[in-house]
Design a protein around this motif. Structure first.
Motif, PDB file in Angstrom:
ATOM      1  N   ARG A   1       0.835  -1.204   0.000  1.00  0.00           N
ATOM      2  CA  ARG A   1       0.000   0.000   0.000  1.00  0.00           C
ATOM      3  C   ARG A   1       0.866   1.249   0.000  1.00  0.00           C
ATOM      4  NH1 ARG A   1      -4.239   0.052   4.612  1.00  0.00           N
ATOM      5  NH2 ARG A   1      -2.319   0.022   5.849  1.00  0.00           N
ATOM      6  N   ASP A   2       1.972   1.237   0.780  1.00  0.00           N
ATOM      7  CA  ASP A   2       2.878   2.384   0.785  1.00  0.00           C
ATOM      8  C   ASP A   2       3.508   2.600  -0.588  1.00  0.00           C
ATOM      9  OD1 ASP A   2       2.264   2.638   3.421  1.00  0.00           O
ATOM     10  OD2 ASP A   2       4.186   1.922   4.202  1.00  0.00           O
ATOM     11  N   ILE A   3       3.880   1.493  -1.243  1.00  0.00           N
ATOM     12  CA  ILE A   3       4.488   1.593  -2.575  1.00  0.00           C
ATOM     13  C   ILE A   3       3.486   2.167  -3.569  1.00  0.00           C
ATOM     14  CG2 ILE A   3       5.364   0.240  -4.513  1.00  0.00           C
ATOM     15  CD1 ILE A   3       6.707  -1.606  -2.477  1.00  0.00           C
ATOM     16  N   ASN A   4       2.235   1.727  -3.501  1.00  0.00           N
ATOM     17  CA  ASN A   4       1.210   2.255  -4.400  1.00  0.00           C
ATOM     18  C   ASN A   4       0.996   3.749  -4.180  1.00  0.00           C
ATOM     19  OD1 ASN A   4       0.730  -0.233  -5.575  1.00  0.00           O
ATOM     20  ND2 ASN A   4      -0.883  -0.778  -4.140  1.00  0.00           N
ATOM     21  N   ALA A   5       0.995   4.178  -2.912  1.00  0.00           N
ATOM     22  CA  ALA A   5       0.814   5.603  -2.617  1.00  0.00           C
ATOM     23  C   ALA A   5       1.994   6.416  -3.139  1.00  0.00           C
ATOM     24  CB  ALA A   5       0.644   5.809  -1.109  1.00  0.00           C
ATOM     25  N   LEU A   6       3.220   5.910  -2.945  1.00  0.00           N
ATOM     26  CA  LEU A   6       4.392   6.624  -3.452  1.00  0.00           C
ATOM     27  C   LEU A   6       4.396   6.679  -4.977  1.00  0.00           C
ATOM     28  CD1 LEU A   6       7.193   5.275  -1.080  1.00  0.00           C
ATOM     29  CD2 LEU A   6       6.283   7.590  -1.167  1.00  0.00           C
ATOM     30  N   THR A   7       3.934   5.601  -5.608  1.00  0.00           N
ATOM     31  CA  THR A   7       3.862   5.579  -7.073  1.00  0.00           C
ATOM     32  C   THR A   7       2.918   6.644  -7.593  1.00  0.00           C
ATOM     33  OG1 THR A   7       4.327   3.199  -7.083  1.00  0.00           O
ATOM     34  CG2 THR A   7       3.366   4.140  -9.077  1.00  0.00           C
ATOM     35  N   ARG A   8       1.766   6.824  -6.918  1.00  0.00           N
ATOM     36  CA  ARG A   8       0.827   7.868  -7.339  1.00  0.00           C
ATOM     37  C   ARG A   8       1.442   9.250  -7.171  1.00  0.00           C
ATOM     38  NH1 ARG A   8      -3.009   4.419  -4.770  1.00  0.00           N
ATOM     39  NH2 ARG A   8      -2.893   5.666  -2.873  1.00  0.00           N
ATOM     40  N   GLN A   9       2.179   9.455  -6.063  1.00  0.00           N
ATOM     41  CA  GLN A   9       2.838  10.742  -5.863  1.00  0.00           C
ATOM     42  C   GLN A   9       3.887  10.995  -6.946  1.00  0.00           C
ATOM     43  OE1 GLN A   9       4.116  10.114  -1.708  1.00  0.00           O
ATOM     44  NE2 GLN A   9       2.879  11.882  -1.161  1.00  0.00           N
ATOM     45  N   HIS A  10       4.633   9.958  -7.326  1.00  0.00           N
ATOM     46  CA  HIS A  10       5.657  10.087  -8.359  1.00  0.00           C
ATOM     47  C   HIS A  10       5.024  10.387  -9.704  1.00  0.00           C
ATOM     48  CE1 HIS A  10       8.704   8.258 -11.226  1.00  0.00           C
ATOM     49  NE2 HIS A  10       9.359   9.258 -10.665  1.00  0.00           N
ATOM     50  N   GLN A  11       3.914   9.735 -10.012  1.00  0.00           N
ATOM     51  CA  GLN A  11       3.238   9.975 -11.288  1.00  0.00           C
ATOM     52  C   GLN A  11       2.690  11.384 -11.383  1.00  0.00           C
ATOM     53  OE1 GLN A  11       0.380   6.798 -11.247  1.00  0.00           O
ATOM     54  NE2 GLN A  11       1.777   5.314 -12.168  1.00  0.00           N
ATOM     55  N   ARG A  12       2.289  11.961 -10.234  1.00  0.00           N
ATOM     56  CA  ARG A  12       1.763  13.320 -10.244  1.00  0.00           C
ATOM     57  C   ARG A  12       2.873  14.363 -10.230  1.00  0.00           C
ATOM     58  NH1 ARG A  12      -1.690  11.777  -5.959  1.00  0.00           N
ATOM     59  NH2 ARG A  12      -0.555  13.242  -4.640  1.00  0.00           N
ATOM     60  N   GLY A  13       4.123  13.929 -10.098  1.00  0.00           N
ATOM     61  CA  GLY A  13       5.235  14.861 -10.082  1.00  0.00           C
ATOM     62  C   GLY A  13       5.578  15.381  -8.708  1.00  0.00           C
ATOM     63  N   ALA A  14       4.953  14.829  -7.645  1.00  0.00           N
ATOM     64  CA  ALA A  14       5.243  15.295  -6.289  1.00  0.00           C
ATOM     65  C   ALA A  14       6.597  14.800  -5.805  1.00  0.00           C
ATOM     66  CB  ALA A  14       4.139  14.834  -5.333  1.00  0.00           C
ATOM     67  N   LEU A  15       7.125  13.730  -6.418  1.00  0.00           N
ATOM     68  CA  LEU A  15       8.434  13.186  -6.047  1.00  0.00           C
ATOM     69  C   LEU A  15       9.312  13.113  -7.281  1.00  0.00           C
ATOM     70  CD1 LEU A  15       7.400  10.185  -3.735  1.00  0.00           C
ATOM     71  CD2 LEU A  15       8.300  12.380  -2.995  1.00  0.00           C
TER      72      LEU A  15
END
Length: 237
Positions: free
Chosen positions: A207-221
């Motif tokens: 679940r943490d990996i999925n949340a980080l992936t969404r942040q990366h896709q949005r450009g937040a990371l």
């Protein structure tokens, strides 16, 4: 990070509270002007003078609800109290049943587990926008949409892991157990350990990996930040 700060974007409820605070301040200014010009009856002015400070205080407190972090620990700020826990006393940060006065509220909330077994319920709850009766939280609680809730939980867990890593290192940057850190390992052992780590991901880690992936896709990371956080979740140094 010495100052306390919310490590996530403001949710809808907090943003509304901030706008409400601006509205209350504007309304108060309007009433003061009316009173100065003698256009407000004295009894009404007395009532407003008693009611307005309480309304401002409640709105300010509502706008400050949330979970804050610093290098020293984590802080849960609810409507009636603020609880601070040093990172060394935090055993886990998880989702749990949201309760009020011992009653199940029908939602899940972010829970801070202390090492002494005490659970601290934060005001952050998972809400459902398409279920109005489940999204509207009581006063002093914040309900946010599921994806935002998962991102907040993943972010708080990442801060907890960073704090644990800092505690395991000496001031010189050496590992607390250098013998274990310098023990040679064969390439096959390292590959086996990597496969085991990858295959043994828990539900929380996924679940943490999925949340980080969404942040990366949005450009937040950035790519580097995403890779670093991903390695921390997987437990790869």
């Amino acid at each position: 990070m010495r100052r306390w700060q919310r490590p996530y974007s403001l949710d809808l409820a907090t943003g509304t509270a901030v706008l409400g605070l601006v509205g209350v301040a504007g309304f108060a200014t309007f009433l003061v002007i009316m009173f100065v010009h003698g256009e407000m009856p004295t009894p009404f002015a007395f009532f407003v003078g008693v009611w307005l400070p309480g309304a401002v205080a409640a709105t300010v407190r509502q706008a400050m609800l949330g979970v804050y972090v610093s290098d020293g620990g984590i802080r849960s700020r609810s409507f009636w109290r603020t609880t601070t826990v040093p990172w060394g006393s935090v055993s886990d940060i998880r989702s749990g049943t949201s309760t009020m006065a011992g009653l199940d509220m029908g939602r899940v909330a972010i829970i801070i587990e202390r090492t002494d077994g005490v659970s601290i319920q934060t005001p952050l709850q998972r809400g459902y926008i398409f279920r109005p009766f489940e999204f509207n939280p009581p006063l002093g609680r914040l309900a946010t949409w599921p994806e935002h809730y998962d991102e907040i939980l993943a972010t708080l867990r990442a801060h907890h892991r960073d704090a644990q890593r800092r505690r395991q290192t000496t001031p010189t940057g050496q590992l607390a157990h250098p013998a274990a850190a310098t023990r040679p390992t064969s390439p096959s052992a390292r590959a086996s350990g990597t496969r085991q780590t990858r295959d043994a991901l828990t539900a929380d880690q996924r679940r943490d990996i999925n949340a980080l992936t969404r942040q990366h896709q949005r450009g937040a990371l950035t790519d580097a930040e995403f890779a670093a956080e991903l390695a921390k979740i997987r437990g790869i140094d």
